[in-house]
Design a protein around this motif. Structure first.
Motif, PDB file in Angstrom:
ATOM      1  N   THR A   1     -45.488  46.225   8.037  1.00 21.91           N
ATOM      2  CA  THR A   1     -45.966  44.521   8.153  1.00 21.91           C
ATOM      3  C   THR A   1     -46.263  44.156   9.871  1.00 21.91           C
ATOM      4  O   THR A   1     -47.303  43.430  10.253  1.00 21.91           O
ATOM      5  N   LEU A   2     -44.820  45.071  10.163  1.00 23.51           N
ATOM      6  CA  LEU A   2     -45.181  44.403  11.701  1.00 23.51           C
ATOM      7  C   LEU A   2     -46.196  45.093  12.360  1.00 23.51           C
ATOM      8  O   LEU A   2     -46.985  44.982  13.061  1.00 23.51           O
ATOM      9  N   ALA A   3     -45.856  46.538  12.150  1.00 30.64           N
ATOM     10  CA  ALA A   3     -47.671  47.304  12.319  1.00 30.64           C
ATOM     11  C   ALA A   3     -48.874  47.112  12.341  1.00 30.64           C
ATOM     12  O   ALA A   3     -49.813  46.884  13.566  1.00 30.64           O
ATOM     13  N   LEU A   4     -48.817  46.568  11.646  1.00 27.16           N
ATOM     14  CA  LEU A   4     -50.420  46.062  10.502  1.00 27.16           C
ATOM     15  C   LEU A   4     -50.440  44.784  11.230  1.00 27.16           C
ATOM     16  O   LEU A   4     -51.945  43.624  12.159  1.00 27.16           O
ATOM     17  N   THR A   5     -49.330  43.531  11.791  1.00 26.74           N
ATOM     18  CA  THR A   5     -49.822  42.425  12.367  1.00 26.74           C
ATOM     19  C   THR A   5     -49.757  42.665  13.814  1.00 26.74           C
ATOM     20  O   THR A   5     -50.913  41.692  14.393  1.00 26.74           O
ATOM     21  N   LEU A   6     -49.728  43.457  14.130  1.00 29.13           N
ATOM     22  CA  LEU A   6     -49.544  43.681  16.229  1.00 29.13           C
ATOM     23  C   LEU A   6     -50.748  44.584  15.588  1.00 29.13           C
ATOM     24  O   LEU A   6     -51.350  44.032  17.156  1.00 29.13           O
TER      25      LEU A   6
ATOM     26  N   ILE B   1     -45.145  50.467  17.056  1.00 28.74           N
ATOM     27  CA  ILE B   1     -45.553  50.873  18.546  1.00 28.74           C
ATOM     28  C   ILE B   1     -46.551  52.963  17.508  1.00 28.74           C
ATOM     29  O   ILE B   1     -47.159  53.588  18.023  1.00 28.74           O
ATOM     30  N   ARG B   2     -44.728  53.521  17.423  1.00 23.05           N
ATOM     31  CA  ARG B   2     -45.481  54.919  17.193  1.00 23.05           C
ATOM     32  C   ARG B   2     -46.299  54.948  16.169  1.00 23.05           C
ATOM     33  O   ARG B   2     -46.815  56.138  16.401  1.00 23.05           O
TER      34      ARG B   2
END
Ligand code: HGY
Ligand code: MN
Ligand code: MN
Ligand code: MN
Length: 417
Positions: free
Chosen positions: A407-412, A110-111
């Motif tokens: 990868t999590l940031a782009l997925t979210l 998120i940051r």
């Protein structure tokens, strides 16, 4: 959409993981960690996480059993949110990455998105689930079970710890109040849920892969076995007259191992992790033995068939050895399948970042096993050294963490737009 790779501050993330690891009841220093639900240490860890979530400008909500939700508000408050997260409780003598990687990487993702100027349409929420580990109450994932309706408030309130205190008493004593019925999530609460977790297995490292897109989570079952014999004086009772509870239990445990190894499914695993002997005196024949069984398979039907076979064969051993046997299944949950839309979002994100990746199953269970009942679910795995977990030498490198967070940031970002 995000054009270039989100900027992850992995030094800050590693520092936060280390600070969290220091909040521990383990007699050994970090990276060994022990953090059992509703203990003082668990509450200090929650306070630490909350301070980080609030420092990032997230709105924090805590439910009646301590599930913690840190929300980045989207532009469309009526839209179902996108969730991520994991757990921060740790079994005795655990490592410092299991679960914590998910609760802190969700924040770091998120940051990174905030810094990139991305603005979500759907709110994005980091969840810290209460009591993913079965350590205190014998059953894991009590937070996500109650949230998803996999367990009723009445069944949860019956769970007791080793001091024979029930769950409801313990959670209230820890400062969590409110009705257990308020924990259940409304059906449309999340539009998607993605958990980042260390693999807790060797595949990614062996394949020199940075990311695992989890397609399914194995079905866990847990049971307790109690063997009761006659006991007696170690010197006075001759061998033919003995009804030794520990020798009978030992034969049962060896049989469980043989049955698991002979199973048609290579994914079937059986573990006896706890064993207690009464009276536990050098010169007294064991009169009562209890042991645990943890049984899993990605094939739920095979797991159930093996559990039945174990029950039959242990009962035969009890009869032959003239001891009593009681067994109680604590939980026997079905496997969960990831939602193809979420798996695709993970694969697309890893691909756009140039991260080597594969689709794979999760042999460990996670809160996502139950979140799959209330939202389209997916998981992102990162490698851990030697596949080791639930041990102090559990380790994931800063490079692995950074790739996971990106990868999590782009997925979210994809799921929340
Ligand atoms: O046992 C598990 O799979 C999880 O780590 N609680
Ligand atoms: Mn674990
Ligand atoms: Mn975990
Ligand atoms: Mn888990």
């Amino acid at each position: 959409m995000i054009n270039d790779a989100p900027q992850v501050d992995v030094e800050r993330l590693v520092g936060e993981l280390q600070a969290l690891a220091a909040i521990s009841d383990c007699p050994e220093p970090p990276p060994a960690v022990t953090r059992v639900v509703f203990t003082e240490t668990d509450l200090r860890a929650r306070d630490y996480l909350r301070s980080l979530y609030e420092a990032a400008g997230l709105t924090v909500r805590v439910d009646p059993i301590g599930n913690t939700f840190a929300r980045w508000h989207g532009s469309d408050p009526k839209a179902s949110a996108v969730g991520t997260g994991s757990h921060c409780d740790a079994i005795p003598h655990a490592g410092m990455y299991d679960g914590t990687v998910g609760v802190l990487s969700g924040l770091e993702a998120i940051r990174a998105l905030q810094a990139s100027g991305y603005q979500p349409r759907r709110s994005i929420e980091v969840v810290m689930f209460t009591s993913e580990e079965p350590t205190r109450f014998g059953v894991g994932c009590t937070g996500s079970r109650l949230m998803s309706g996999a367990m009723s408030p009445a069944d949860l309130a019956k769970l007791t710890d080793e001091a024979d205190d029930d769950y409801d008493t313990v959670r209230r004593r820890a400062g969590f109040t409110g009705e257990l019925s308020e924990v259940r999530l409304p059906g449309d609460y999340y539009d998607a849920f993605v958990e980042l977790h260390i693999e807790q297995g060797p595949e990614l490292e062996a394949g020199d892969l940075a990311i695992g897109a989890v397609t399914a989570i194995a079905a866990p079952a847990q049971a307790n076995f109690t063997v009761t014999g006659e006991g007696g004086h170690a010197g006075a009772v001759l061998m033919p007259r003995r009804r030794d509870a520990l020798v009978a239990a030992a034969e049962m445990i060896a049989a469980i191992d043989s049955i698991a190894r002979a199973s048609r499914s290579p994914d079937l695993v059986a573990t006896v992790g706890k064993l207690e002997v009464h009276p536990g005196a050098v010169n007294s024949i064991p009169s009562k033995v209890t042991f645990s069984l943890d049984l899993r398979d990605i094939d739920g039907a095979n797991r159930d068939a093996v559990l039945k076979q174990i029950e039959v064969e242990t009962e035969q051993i009890a009869t032959r050895r003239e001891v009593q046997l009681e067994h109680r299944t604590l939980n026997a949950d079905p496997p969960a399948t990831s939602d193809p839309r979420i798996v695709d979002a993970v694969v697309q994100s890893a691909t756009s970042l140039g991260q080597a990746h594969q689709k794979m199953i999760s042999r460990a269970y996670h809160d996502s096993l139950f979140m799959a009942r209330v939202a389209p679910m997916g998981m992102i795995f990162i490698p851990c050294r030697g596949g080791v977990s639930h041990r102090p030498d559990e380790y994931s490198s800063p490079e692995a963490l950074a790739a996971g967070v990106q990868t999590l940031a782009l997925t979210l970002a994809e799921l929340a737009r």
